[in-house]
Structures are given as C-alpha cells and as structure tokens.
Design a protein around this motif. Structure first.
Motif, PDB file in Angstrom:
ATOM      1  N   ASP A 126     -43.972 -24.917 -59.673  1.00 28.76           N
ATOM      2  CA  ASP A 126     -43.590 -24.317 -60.966  1.00 28.76           C
ATOM      3  C   ASP A 126     -44.806 -23.612 -61.593  1.00 28.76           C
ATOM      4  OD1 ASP A 126     -45.192 -26.297 -62.250  1.00 28.76           O
ATOM      5  OD2 ASP A 126     -43.518 -27.711 -62.130  1.00 28.76           O
ATOM      6  N   THR A 127     -44.537 -22.904 -62.687  1.00 21.76           N
ATOM      7  CA  THR A 127     -45.574 -22.089 -63.327  1.00 21.76           C
ATOM      8  C   THR A 127     -46.763 -22.946 -63.769  1.00 21.76           C
ATOM      9  OG1 THR A 127     -43.814 -20.652 -64.087  1.00 21.76           O
ATOM     10  CG2 THR A 127     -45.940 -20.357 -65.141  1.00 21.76           C
ATOM     11  N   GLN A 128     -46.461 -24.155 -64.294  1.00 18.60           N
ATOM     12  CA  GLN A 128     -47.547 -25.013 -64.770  1.00 18.60           C
ATOM     13  C   GLN A 128     -48.528 -25.335 -63.630  1.00 18.60           C
ATOM     14  OE1 GLN A 128     -48.269 -25.395 -67.836  1.00 18.60           O
ATOM     15  NE2 GLN A 128     -46.396 -24.215 -68.157  1.00 18.60           N
ATOM     16  N   GLU A 129     -47.962 -25.658 -62.453  1.00 20.13           N
ATOM     17  CA  GLU A 129     -48.829 -25.981 -61.296  1.00 20.13           C
ATOM     18  C   GLU A 129     -49.640 -24.764 -60.866  1.00 20.13           C
ATOM     19  OE1 GLU A 129     -47.450 -27.667 -57.546  1.00 20.13           O
ATOM     20  OE2 GLU A 129     -46.429 -29.228 -58.702  1.00 20.13           O
ATOM     21  N   ALA A 130     -49.000 -23.597 -60.902  1.00 22.18           N
ATOM     22  CA  ALA A 130     -49.705 -22.366 -60.495  1.00 22.18           C
ATOM     23  C   ALA A 130     -50.854 -22.087 -61.466  1.00 22.18           C
ATOM     24  CB  ALA A 130     -48.730 -21.196 -60.446  1.00 22.18           C
ATOM     25  N   LEU A 131     -50.592 -22.273 -62.768  1.00 25.51           N
ATOM     26  CA  LEU A 131     -51.644 -22.005 -63.763  1.00 25.51           C
ATOM     27  C   LEU A 131     -52.776 -23.023 -63.626  1.00 25.51           C
ATOM     28  CD1 LEU A 131     -49.504 -21.045 -66.915  1.00 25.51           C
ATOM     29  CD2 LEU A 131     -50.746 -19.530 -65.360  1.00 25.51           C
ATOM     30  N   ALA A 132     -52.402 -24.282 -63.327  1.00 29.53           N
ATOM     31  CA  ALA A 132     -53.436 -25.314 -63.150  1.00 29.53           C
ATOM     32  C   ALA A 132     -54.335 -24.952 -61.965  1.00 29.53           C
ATOM     33  CB  ALA A 132     -52.787 -26.680 -62.940  1.00 29.53           C
ATOM     34  N   ALA A 133     -53.717 -24.435 -60.893  1.00 31.64           N
ATOM     35  CA  ALA A 133     -54.509 -24.044 -59.717  1.00 31.64           C
ATOM     36  C   ALA A 133     -55.441 -22.880 -60.073  1.00 31.64           C
ATOM     37  CB  ALA A 133     -53.581 -23.657 -58.570  1.00 31.64           C
ATOM     38  N   LEU A 134     -54.907 -21.917 -60.814  1.00 28.87           N
ATOM     39  CA  LEU A 134     -55.741 -20.767 -61.222  1.00 28.87           C
ATOM     40  C   LEU A 134     -56.919 -21.235 -62.075  1.00 28.87           C
ATOM     41  CD1 LEU A 134     -53.147 -18.018 -62.246  1.00 28.87           C
ATOM     42  CD2 LEU A 134     -54.598 -18.067 -60.207  1.00 28.87           C
ATOM     43  N   ARG A 135     -56.623 -22.164 -63.015  1.00 30.04           N
ATOM     44  CA  ARG A 135     -57.704 -22.660 -63.899  1.00 30.04           C
ATOM     45  C   ARG A 135     -58.775 -23.358 -63.077  1.00 30.04           C
ATOM     46  NH1 ARG A 135     -53.745 -23.707 -67.664  1.00 30.04           N
ATOM     47  NH2 ARG A 135     -53.421 -25.792 -66.835  1.00 30.04           N
ATOM     48  N   SER A 136     -58.309 -24.218 -62.144  1.00 29.70           N
ATOM     49  CA  SER A 136     -59.270 -24.971 -61.332  1.00 29.70           C
ATOM     50  C   SER A 136     -60.174 -24.030 -60.524  1.00 29.70           C
ATOM     51  CB  SER A 136     -58.505 -25.951 -60.429  1.00 29.70           C
ATOM     52  OG  SER A 136     -59.038 -25.971 -59.140  1.00 29.70           O
ATOM     53  N   MET A 137     -59.571 -22.950 -60.001  1.00 25.34           N
ATOM     54  CA  MET A 137     -60.358 -22.043 -59.155  1.00 25.34           C
ATOM     55  C   MET A 137     -61.217 -21.082 -59.985  1.00 25.34           C
ATOM     56  SD  MET A 137     -57.517 -21.108 -56.270  1.00 25.34           S
ATOM     57  CE  MET A 137     -56.622 -22.434 -55.454  1.00 25.34           C
ATOM     58  N   MET A 138     -60.602 -20.486 -61.030  1.00 21.52           N
ATOM     59  CA  MET A 138     -61.264 -19.350 -61.699  1.00 21.52           C
ATOM     60  C   MET A 138     -62.080 -19.763 -62.921  1.00 21.52           C
ATOM     61  SD  MET A 138     -58.289 -16.477 -61.363  1.00 21.52           S
ATOM     62  CE  MET A 138     -59.306 -15.019 -61.126  1.00 21.52           C
ATOM     63  N   ILE A 139     -61.675 -20.853 -63.591  1.00 20.80           N
ATOM     64  CA  ILE A 139     -62.385 -21.241 -64.816  1.00 20.80           C
ATOM     65  C   ILE A 139     -63.294 -22.444 -64.546  1.00 20.80           C
ATOM     66  CG2 ILE A 139     -62.106 -22.090 -67.193  1.00 20.80           C
ATOM     67  CD1 ILE A 139     -59.574 -20.333 -67.325  1.00 20.80           C
ATOM     68  N   ASP A 140     -62.706 -23.521 -63.962  1.00 21.58           N
ATOM     69  CA  ASP A 140     -63.536 -24.714 -63.691  1.00 21.58           C
ATOM     70  C   ASP A 140     -64.417 -24.510 -62.465  1.00 21.58           C
ATOM     71  OD1 ASP A 140     -62.155 -25.700 -65.811  1.00 21.58           O
ATOM     72  OD2 ASP A 140     -60.724 -26.853 -64.609  1.00 21.58           O
ATOM     73  N   LYS A 141     -64.141 -23.493 -61.680  1.00 26.93           N
ATOM     74  CA  LYS A 141     -64.942 -23.153 -60.486  1.00 26.93           C
ATOM     75  C   LYS A 141     -65.085 -24.343 -59.537  1.00 26.93           C
ATOM     76  CE  LYS A 141     -67.249 -19.118 -62.217  1.00 26.93           C
ATOM     77  NZ  LYS A 141     -66.128 -18.418 -62.734  1.00 26.93           N
ATOM     78  N   ASP A 142     -63.954 -25.039 -59.308  1.00 20.06           N
ATOM     79  CA  ASP A 142     -63.983 -26.210 -58.428  1.00 20.06           C
ATOM     80  C   ASP A 142     -64.365 -25.849 -56.987  1.00 20.06           C
ATOM     81  OD1 ASP A 142     -63.362 -27.872 -60.485  1.00 20.06           O
ATOM     82  OD2 ASP A 142     -61.195 -27.857 -60.116  1.00 20.06           O
ATOM     83  N   PHE A 143     -64.204 -24.586 -56.616  1.00 23.06           N
ATOM     84  CA  PHE A 143     -64.572 -24.169 -55.252  1.00 23.06           C
ATOM     85  C   PHE A 143     -65.790 -23.239 -55.277  1.00 23.06           C
ATOM     86  CE2 PHE A 143     -60.060 -25.137 -55.245  1.00 23.06           C
ATOM     87  CZ  PHE A 143     -60.012 -26.084 -54.243  1.00 23.06           C
ATOM     88  N   GLY A 144     -66.522 -23.253 -56.383  1.00 25.79           N
ATOM     89  CA  GLY A 144     -67.709 -22.394 -56.490  1.00 25.79           C
ATOM     90  C   GLY A 144     -67.316 -20.933 -56.373  1.00 25.79           C
ATOM     91  N   PRO A 145     -68.190 -20.106 -55.770  1.00 23.59           N
ATOM     92  CA  PRO A 145     -67.908 -18.664 -55.660  1.00 23.59           C
ATOM     93  C   PRO A 145     -66.637 -18.374 -54.855  1.00 23.59           C
ATOM     94  CG  PRO A 145     -70.113 -19.221 -54.823  1.00 23.59           C
ATOM     95  CD  PRO A 145     -69.468 -20.495 -55.209  1.00 23.59           C
ATOM     96  N   ALA A 146     -66.206 -19.310 -53.994  1.00 24.37           N
ATOM     97  CA  ALA A 146     -65.008 -19.077 -53.164  1.00 24.37           C
ATOM     98  C   ALA A 146     -63.767 -18.857 -54.021  1.00 24.37           C
ATOM     99  CB  ALA A 146     -64.783 -20.257 -52.213  1.00 24.37           C
ATOM    100  N   GLY A 147     -63.767 -19.377 -55.270  1.00 21.88           N
ATOM    101  CA  GLY A 147     -62.586 -19.265 -56.112  1.00 21.88           C
ATOM    102  C   GLY A 147     -62.712 -18.210 -57.199  1.00 21.88           C
ATOM    103  N   GLU A 148     -63.772 -17.413 -57.180  1.00 23.91           N
ATOM    104  CA  GLU A 148     -63.945 -16.374 -58.211  1.00 23.91           C
ATOM    105  C   GLU A 148     -62.901 -15.279 -58.061  1.00 23.91           C
ATOM    106  OE1 GLU A 148     -68.059 -15.234 -58.025  1.00 23.91           O
ATOM    107  OE2 GLU A 148     -68.667 -17.084 -59.043  1.00 23.91           O
TER     108      GLU A 148
END
Ligand code: AMP
Ligand code: GLY
Length: 432
Positions: free
Chosen positions: A158-180
């Motif tokens: 669902d949209t909430q899960e997709a947004l959470a994934a985007l936040r984790s990758m692009m804002i929290d940078k959980d994957f470092g530069p790989a998620g920019e």
C-alpha cells in the motif's frame, strides 16, 4: 596457471572446486575465502572491497587470471584495473557492470534496448517520488539504485509502505549513497527464474535455467535473503525457451552496451518474471548467482577453466557447453536468526557423511565457515549449501535433503521446500 578467486561465499567454494578439477591443474588463491575454499587452494586475508590491496596481491603472487565472484569488485573496477596491469580478469568492466551497480542505469539500457521490463520512474528528490507514489496504484516496488546486498528492494502493498520505503532510502539514508536515487516500478506477477549466459562479442552461451528462493521461510514467506536454495533446470523456463530469452533480452542488451562503447564480457544474469504477457526482466546481475552457481556447476561437464579463459580471452566462439541431464538442487543451511542478527562459532560436522551418501553426486559447499584448530565453525549467515544431483527434480530434492539430515550444526535453520514450486510446475505440465 595461478588463479585468484575473489569472494568468500558458497559460490566461491563452488568456483574453486570446479576450477580445481581442470586438467590444466591451476594453483588457486582465494581472497578472503572460507573454510571450504581452504580445501581447494590458499586463502589470503584480503578484503573483496579493497581494490588497491587486491591489485598488490595480484602482483605479489604473480597471478595469471583473476575471477571475481561477487558484484562489488566488478562495479568498483577490478576488470579495468587488471586491464591496466596487463592481467587477465573474468567479467565486465565497471561501466557495463553498472547493469547491476545501478538499477536506474539498467532501466535506461533496457529502455534503449527495448527489453520487456516493468514500467518505472527514477527519482533523486523525495518530494517528486512521494508525488509519483501517491498518483499510482499499489502494489509498487521501491528500489534503492545502488548495491544494497539484496536488501534495497521493497514490494509495497500500500501507499504507506511505499512512502516508508522512500523515506528510509532517501531521507534516513539507511542504504547510504545507494539510496540517494530510487527506482519506483510497477509490480509484475508470475514465477521467477534465473537465466545466466556466458557473453563475449557476438557469442552467447546460455547456462541451464535455475530458480532461487530468496525468502527466508517456507512458502516464500519472511524477509528476503541472499538466497536460501536453488535448483536447475527450472521447469518454468524449459530449454526450448532459452533462444527466445537470448533474442528478447540478452542480445539487445549486449548490442546497446556495444553501441555505447563498452562491450560486455562475462556472465550476464537476467532475473526474470515469467508473466502471462511473457518473460520480463526484474534485474540484471553481472556474475554468477549465489546459490544458483552451486547447482549449475554440479551439472556442468568438461573443463570449466577453459570455458572461463575462453570468455576472458575473447574466444568464446571456440567453446561448446556440455551439461549433465540430471537436475541439481542446493539447500542452504543458515545460522538461526539470519537474515537478521545471527549466532556464530557453532561447530559443524557430518560433511563427509553427507557426501559419502552418493560420491560425486552430493557436495557440501561451504559459505560462512572457517577452520579453527582443525574444526569447521560457522562464521556467517548462510553457512553451507548442500547440493545434490538426481535423475529428475524430485530425486535431486530427495538426495539433497537426505544429505542435509547428515549435517550437524547447533542453531541452524533451512527451508524444507526448496524445489517444491518447480515440482508443482512439473506436475502441472504432466512431467514425472
Ligand atoms: P531485484 O534485486 O530487483 O531482483 O529485486 C529483488 C526481488 O524483489 C526479486 O527477486 C523479486 O522477488 C522482487 N521484485 C523486484 N522487482 C519486482 C517487480 N517489478 N515486481 C514484482 N517483484 C519484484
Ligand atoms: N541468488 C541471487 C543473486 O545471486 O543475486
């Protein structure tokens, strides 16, 4: 001939084991290696991610041929560095390795090559990605662009899960530069298959199809792992269809890279979804899969070193591939807790007993293991890949699980349904 294998997994043990059987009698070095590769050659404690240290090692040991197992060294330019140093190395240069190193790059190549793949969009700003996700129907797949050890893909229901994934990758940078940068794509429905081919110039030599089991638990449930087991061939992708995949996927990608001035050499691995609309590409890898490599090499006949050399030396057209008609199946024994935090240091026994069940037809490949005072102990998440041949998939499955039952290790866990999806496909098409 002195060969350096780079890596430390079950795939690298399988590569070393198979190369060792060559009539060319190579001398093998493995960096950093594991308990299994130590049986086939000399382990050397150099990290697979340290290219300058690997290049020093290659010079010191007078290496003639370098074989990188994992994607990291390829994406980081080991082939380019070896070319400069005048040393033969198997695999693509860094630019072409971008097929695996950047999902956005792979998508643009597929678009240019007209290879069927899920509709997608690429984002470098969170706000733009959020807007896109809010306008699309879920499920959607959110992917970190760069290498994330198999963890950078979220199938969001669902949209909430997709947004959470985007936040984790692009804002929290959980994957470092790989998620920019992220790729957001439509979800494809179907059964997955792995299609690997030796590629060089105009020559494409497909390996038999295989199927991985990425989910941690039975019934494809739980978090994704590096792979909990694999078998070959995969009934969902029979031999009659290999030529179709070569024409639809492999050749167009090779042509596009050549047009861009960086021809591909090495193993091109297409992760496919067999959809009702036909095969579509989920991802590319630029190396052998792990654990797919283990059953594939069990089936391969002939001089594997000659095949690897021919590809790296630009004379792949001289080679014809021969494979056993047997099926092969590999069950991964993992440490309890994997792919999360897991126990280490457990003693492993029963390997010789497992292999003695059917000499030459059962092989225990070691992954996260090391030798300590003559004992083999667990040192990683995926510990062993118990692999067996059989006249058909059902027999290979039975032989592999009989071998698994001989292996003893505390705090271990394995899936009990490796191959079961393939058997259901066999029954569906009336094969025994
Ligand atoms: P990748 O690393 O891109 O192969 O993604 C890892 C796993 O995520 C794949 O093996 C699939 O199970 C799943 N996956 C990736 N892309 C898609 C997609 N477009 N539709 C459905 N599942 C996908
Ligand atoms: N088994 C999947 C991979 O090697 O990426």
């Amino acid at each position: 001939m002195r060969i350096l294998i780079i890596g430390s997994g079950g795939r690298e043990h399988a590569l070393a084991w198979k190369l060792k059987q060559s009539p060319k009698k190579p001398e093998l070095f493995i960096a950093p290696g594991n308990g299994g590769t130590a049986l086939e050659g000399e382990n050397i404690a150099v990290s697979e991610s340290d290219i300058p240290a690997l290049m020093r090692l290659i010079a010191e040991k007078n290496i003639d041929f370098v074989i990188p197992g994992p994607e990291g060294p390829l994406v980081n330019g080991i082939v380019d560095a070896c070319e400069k140093a005048g040393v033969l190395c198997f695999g693509p240069r860094a630019y072409a390795a971008g097929l695996e190193g950047s999902k956005a790059f792979a998508k643009t190549v597929m678009e240019e090559a007209k290879v069927p793949t899920a509709a997608f969009a690429v984002f470098t700003r969170y706000e733009d990605a959020e807007h896109y996700v809010r306008t699309k129907n879920c499920p959607l797949v959110v992917k970190a662009d760069g290498l994330a050890a198999g963890k950078g893909v979220v199938v969001a229901k669902d949209t909430q899960e997709a947004l959470a994934a985007l936040r984790s990758m692009m804002i929290d940078k959980d994957f470092g530069p790989a998620g920019e940068t992220v790729v957001v794509e439509d979800t494809l429905i179907g059964e997955e298959a792995s299609f690997l081919a030796f590629c060089q110039g105009d020559t494409v030599i497909p390996l038999p199809s295989a199927q991985d089991h990425k989910a941690a638990f039975d019934g494809d449930t739980g978090p994704n792992t590096g792979g909990m087991g694999a078998y070959s061939p995969a009934p969902v992708l029979p031999e009659e269809r290999y030529a179709e995949i070569v024409d639809l996927v492999i050749r167009p990608v090779l042509k596009t890279l050549e047009k861009r001035g960086c021809p591909f050499s090495g193993i091109l691995y297409a992760g496919l979804m067999m959809t009702q609309q036909g095969p579509m590409v989920l991802e590319f890898n630029v190396r052998f899969g792990d654990p797919e490599c283990q059953p594939l090499l069990m089936r391969l006949e002939g001089d594997f070193l000659e095949l690897m050399l021919a590809c790296a030396q630009g004379r792949l057209h001289e080679i014809s591939l021969s494979c056993s008609t047997d099926s092969a199946l590999c069950v991964v024994i993992a440490a309890e807790g994997y792919p999360g935090a897991y126990a280490k240091g457990m003693e492993i026994s029963g390997l010789a007993e497992a292999e003695a069940l059917s000499p030459g037809k059962v092989k225990v490949f070691q992954a996260g293991t090391q030798m300590e005072n003559g004992r083999i102990v667990a040192s990683g998440g995926r510990v062993l890949g118990v692999t067996a041949l059989g006249g058909n998939l059902a027999t290979a499955q039975q032989n592999a699980y009989e071998a698994v039952a001989r292996v003893r290790m505390a705090n271990s866990r394995f899936r009990r349904d490796i191959g079961s999806k393939g058997l259901r496909s066999c029954w569906a098409c009336g094969e025994k």
